[in-house]
Design a protein around this motif. Structure first.
Motif, PDB file in Angstrom:
ATOM      1  N   UNK A   1     -36.484   3.685 -14.295  1.00 23.60           N
ATOM      2  CA  UNK A   1     -37.922   3.958 -14.271  1.00 23.60           C
ATOM      3  C   UNK A   1     -38.097   5.446 -13.991  1.00 23.60           C
ATOM      4  N   UNK A   2     -39.213   6.016 -14.412  1.00 23.81           N
ATOM      5  CA  UNK A   2     -39.466   7.422 -14.107  1.00 23.81           C
ATOM      6  C   UNK A   2     -40.895   7.590 -13.607  1.00 23.81           C
TER       7      UNK A   2
ATOM      8  N   UNK B   1     -45.970   5.155  -2.630  1.00 22.90           N
ATOM      9  CA  UNK B   1     -44.920   5.385  -3.629  1.00 22.90           C
ATOM     10  C   UNK B   1     -43.581   5.678  -2.952  1.00 22.90           C
ATOM     11  N   UNK B   2     -43.625   6.489  -1.899  1.00 23.95           N
ATOM     12  CA  UNK B   2     -42.400   6.824  -1.164  1.00 23.95           C
ATOM     13  C   UNK B   2     -41.807   5.568  -0.540  1.00 23.95           C
ATOM     14  N   UNK B   3     -42.635   4.723   0.045  1.00 24.17           N
ATOM     15  CA  UNK B   3     -42.145   3.490   0.660  1.00 24.17           C
ATOM     16  C   UNK B   3     -41.556   2.534  -0.375  1.00 24.17           C
TER      17      UNK B   3
ATOM     18  N   UNK C   1     -33.890  14.058 -10.143  1.00 22.10           N
ATOM     19  CA  UNK C   1     -34.882  14.793 -10.937  1.00 22.10           C
ATOM     20  C   UNK C   1     -34.409  14.924 -12.381  1.00 22.10           C
ATOM     21  N   UNK C   2     -35.204  14.436 -13.320  1.00 24.16           N
ATOM     22  CA  UNK C   2     -34.833  14.444 -14.730  1.00 24.16           C
ATOM     23  C   UNK C   2     -35.302  15.706 -15.441  1.00 24.16           C
ATOM     24  N   UNK C   3     -36.489  16.191 -15.087  1.00 28.96           N
ATOM     25  CA  UNK C   3     -36.981  17.413 -15.718  1.00 28.96           C
ATOM     26  C   UNK C   3     -37.998  18.096 -14.814  1.00 28.96           C
ATOM     27  N   UNK C   4     -38.204  19.365 -15.111  1.00 27.06           N
ATOM     28  CA  UNK C   4     -39.165  20.209 -14.404  1.00 27.06           C
ATOM     29  C   UNK C   4     -40.069  20.785 -15.472  1.00 27.06           C
TER      30      UNK C   4
ATOM     31  N   UNK D   1     -35.583   6.809 -11.313  1.00 28.25           N
ATOM     32  CA  UNK D   1     -34.928   5.834 -10.448  1.00 28.25           C
ATOM     33  C   UNK D   1     -33.726   5.355 -11.257  1.00 28.25           C
ATOM     34  N   UNK D   2     -32.534   5.745 -10.827  1.00 24.74           N
ATOM     35  CA  UNK D   2     -31.344   5.609 -11.668  1.00 24.74           C
ATOM     36  C   UNK D   2     -30.282   4.720 -11.034  1.00 24.74           C
TER      37      UNK D   2
END
Length: 158
Positions: free
Chosen positions: A22-23, A89-91, A106-109, A122-123
Motif C-alpha cells: 500500500x502507499x 494514520x500513524x497508529x 519512502x518510495x518517492x519525493x 507499506x512494504x
C-alpha cells in the motif's frame, strides 16, 4: 483544480527489494537550505526507511546534500526528518508494522504545488527466489514483445 506534481527523486531499489502492499502521501519537515538543495537535485532515497518514535514518524538515512551556497548552519545531510501524518494514520501504520512485520519505505519525493511530499510504501521484503521470479517474468514479457514485433514486421515487409 488539481495541483501539479513534479517528481524529485524515486527509490528504485525499494521496488526491487520489497513488495509494495500500500502507499500513502506524507508531508516532511525541512529547512530552507534543504529545500534549495532538493530543488538542485541533491537528494538520495536509496537506503532510506521510516520509523515511529514516541507517536511521531521519522524518515531516516535519507541523504540531502548540504546546500553549496549555504552557511555554517546547514543541517546535517543524514539527520532524521519528521513526517507529517495524522495521529490515526500513524497508529494504523504502527499496528501494521508490529503485527504483520511490514516495513515503511519512502518510495518517492515530489513537489505538490510548492510543498515537498513523500510517498510512503507499506512494504513486505522479497526473498531471493521472489526477485528471481520477477526477473524471469520481465524477461519472458520482453521476449514475447520482441517476437510479436518481429512477426508484425514480417507481415508488412512482404
Amino acid at each position: 483544480m488539481a495541483e501539479k506534481t513534479k517528481n524529485i527523486a524515486s527509490n528504485k531499489k525499494a521496488f526491487h527489494d520489497y513488495f509494495v502492499e500500500e502507499s500513502l502521501e506524507a508531508g516532511i519537515v525541512l529547512t530552507g537550505t534543504e529545500i534549495k538543495s532538493i530543488r538542485a537535485g541533491g537528494v538520495n532515497l536509496k537506503d532510506a526507511w521510516c520509523s515511529i518514535d514516541d507517536g511521531e514518524m521519522f524518515v531516516k538515512q535519507m541523504h540531502i546534500s548540504p546546500y553549496e551556497y549555504g552557511n555554517r548552519f546547514n543541517p546535517e545531510a543524514m539527520r532524521p526528518r519528521k513526517l507529517l501524518l495524522h495521529k490515526r494514520e500513524i497508529l494504523r501504520l504502527f499496528g501494521l508494522i508490529k503485527q504483520q512485520g511490514l516495513t515503511l519505505i519512502p518510495l518517492s519525493l515530489y513537489f505538490k504545488g510548492s510543498r515537498v511530499k513523500v510517498q510512503l510504501g507499506v512494504c513486505k521484503g522479497k526473498k531471493l527466489y521472489d526477485k528471481r521470479a520477477v526477473a524471469a517474468g520481465k524477461d519472458a514479457d520482453r521476449n514475447i514483445q520482441r517476437a510479436l514485433k518481429e512477426q508484425h514486421r514480417g507481415v508488412f515487409s512482404d
